[in-house]
Structures are given as structure tokens and as C-alpha cells.
Design a protein around this motif. Structure first.
Motif, PDB file in Angstrom:
ATOM      1  N   ILE A   1      -0.961  -2.052   2.850  1.00  0.00           N
ATOM      2  CA  ILE A   1       0.653  -2.948   3.363  1.00  0.00           C
ATOM      3  C   ILE A   1       1.562  -1.822   3.375  1.00  0.00           C
ATOM      4  O   ILE A   1       2.568  -1.472   4.152  1.00  0.00           O
ATOM      5  N   SER A   2       1.551  -1.349   2.079  1.00  0.00           N
ATOM      6  CA  SER A   2       2.748  -0.054   1.794  1.00  0.00           C
ATOM      7  C   SER A   2       2.640   0.942   2.951  1.00  0.00           C
ATOM      8  O   SER A   2       3.740   1.415   3.601  1.00  0.00           O
ATOM      9  N   PHE A   3       1.444   1.408   2.933  1.00  0.00           N
ATOM     10  CA  PHE A   3       1.326   2.451   4.172  1.00  0.00           C
ATOM     11  C   PHE A   3       1.615   2.083   5.434  1.00  0.00           C
ATOM     12  O   PHE A   3       2.157   2.756   6.280  1.00  0.00           O
TER      13      PHE A   3
ATOM     14  N   ARG B   1       6.026  -6.763   9.650  1.00  0.00           N
ATOM     15  CA  ARG B   1       7.141  -5.891   9.167  1.00  0.00           C
ATOM     16  C   ARG B   1       8.361  -5.835  10.204  1.00  0.00           C
ATOM     17  O   ARG B   1       9.475  -5.798  10.070  1.00  0.00           O
TER      18      ARG B   1
ATOM     19  N   ASP C   1       3.774  -0.356   6.351  1.00  0.00           N
ATOM     20  CA  ASP C   1       5.351  -0.453   6.072  1.00  0.00           C
ATOM     21  C   ASP C   1       5.869   0.759   6.313  1.00  0.00           C
ATOM     22  O   ASP C   1       6.870   1.174   7.181  1.00  0.00           O
ATOM     23  N   ALA C   2       5.119   1.855   5.966  1.00  0.00           N
ATOM     24  CA  ALA C   2       5.980   3.153   6.070  1.00  0.00           C
ATOM     25  C   ALA C   2       5.680   4.216   6.921  1.00  0.00           C
ATOM     26  O   ALA C   2       6.420   5.037   7.341  1.00  0.00           O
TER      27      ALA C   2
ATOM     28  N   ASP D   1      -2.245  -3.934  -1.265  1.00  0.00           N
ATOM     29  CA  ASP D   1      -1.112  -3.601  -1.408  1.00  0.00           C
ATOM     30  C   ASP D   1      -0.776  -2.013  -1.095  1.00  0.00           C
ATOM     31  O   ASP D   1       0.310  -1.672  -0.274  1.00  0.00           O
ATOM     32  N   ASP D   2      -1.964  -1.147  -0.945  1.00  0.00           N
ATOM     33  CA  ASP D   2      -1.956   0.128  -0.714  1.00  0.00           C
ATOM     34  C   ASP D   2      -1.762   0.085   0.841  1.00  0.00           C
ATOM     35  O   ASP D   2      -1.048   0.953   1.447  1.00  0.00           O
TER      36      ASP D   2
ATOM     37  N   LEU E   1      -6.070   6.668   3.448  1.00  0.00           N
ATOM     38  CA  LEU E   1      -5.350   5.398   3.725  1.00  0.00           C
ATOM     39  C   LEU E   1      -5.497   5.321   5.267  1.00  0.00           C
ATOM     40  O   LEU E   1      -5.892   4.119   5.790  1.00  0.00           O
TER      41      LEU E   1
ATOM     42  N   SER F   1      -0.689  -9.452   3.973  1.00  0.00           N
ATOM     43  CA  SER F   1      -0.633  -8.708   2.771  1.00  0.00           C
ATOM     44  C   SER F   1      -1.771  -9.131   1.935  1.00  0.00           C
ATOM     45  O   SER F   1      -2.313  -8.264   0.977  1.00  0.00           O
TER      46      SER F   1
END
Length: 126
Positions: free
Chosen positions: A11-13, A107, A15-16, A8-9, A85, A3
């Protein structure tokens, strides 16, 4: 940790939208021929994957807005913000594959740890 190196962008993508390395490979393949409508059979043959793996990951990518279903075919068709992304993840995967794979695995590991901890009784045992 992944991470810190990916941002952060991304990692968030991940994860989602990217539940597995299979999903990442599927996204990269479909992005490589963005205008093409892919049948499930063509994706299975090209990736040498099972129909279940392809179906599950197509649904994940569809929920994330990366691909769309067009009858019997699937097409890479994200909005510009999600495409950016995808481009960033693909470039990072090419340059630092271990960082991206670790982010995906983290994750799953976090989810498994949460599930396992739900069955602990009486707190931590030493």
C-alpha cells in the motif's frame, strides 16, 4: 478494504509510486524486458496510450526509483528493495487485480475528497 489485503508495504509503495493503473501497466511492461531501453514512442505504441499519459507516468516511476532515463530511452532499473515490491505488486495484480486497482483508486479518491473538503465552509451541513 484493499489496505488490509495487500499489506502495508505494498500500500505504501502504491501510494508513493503508482498513481494510476496506467503507471502499473507501464511498470509491468518495462519490467518484462528489464534490460531494454524503451523510447517514449515505443511505450506509447505498445500500451496504446497518449504521449501525456506515458510522460506523466514515466516521471512518477522515475521519482519512485523504478525507471531511469538514459537520453532518449527509459529503462526499468530499480534497486533490489524496490524491485521486490514491483514483483509483489505484479504477482498480486495477476492474482487479485481488483484489490490492486482498488488501492490505486482509493488513493485518488482520498486526494479528491481532501481537495473537495478544503472548499467546505461552516462545517458539515445536514
Amino acid at each position: 478494504m484493499a489496505s488490509n489485503t495487500l499489506g502495508d508495504d505494498l500500500i505504501s509503495f502504491i501510494d508513493a509510486a503508482i498513481p494510476s493503473v496506467w503507471a502499473l501497466d507501464l511498470m509491468i511492461l518495462m519490467r518484462s524486458e528489464a534490460g531494454r531501453g524503451w523510447t517514449s514512442e515505443a511505450l506509447i505504441a505498445t500500451l496504446r496510450a497518449s504521449d501525456q499519459i506515458v510522460a506523466e507516468n514515466l516521471r512518477s516511476l522515475e521519482r519512485a526509483g523504478v525507471v531511469v532515463s538514459e537520453g532518449a530511452a527509459w529503462r526499468y532499473a530499480p534497486p533490489a528493495s524496490i524491485d521486490a515490491l514491483c514483483v509483489a505488486i505484479e504477482a498480486t495484480y495477476r492474482d487479485r487485480p481488483v484489490s490492486v486497482v482498488n488501492a490505486i483508486i482509493r488513493r485518488r479518491t482520498d486526494s479528491l475528497a481532501t481537495f473537495a473538503n478544503a472548499f467546505r465552509l461552516g462545517g458539515k451541513k445536514t
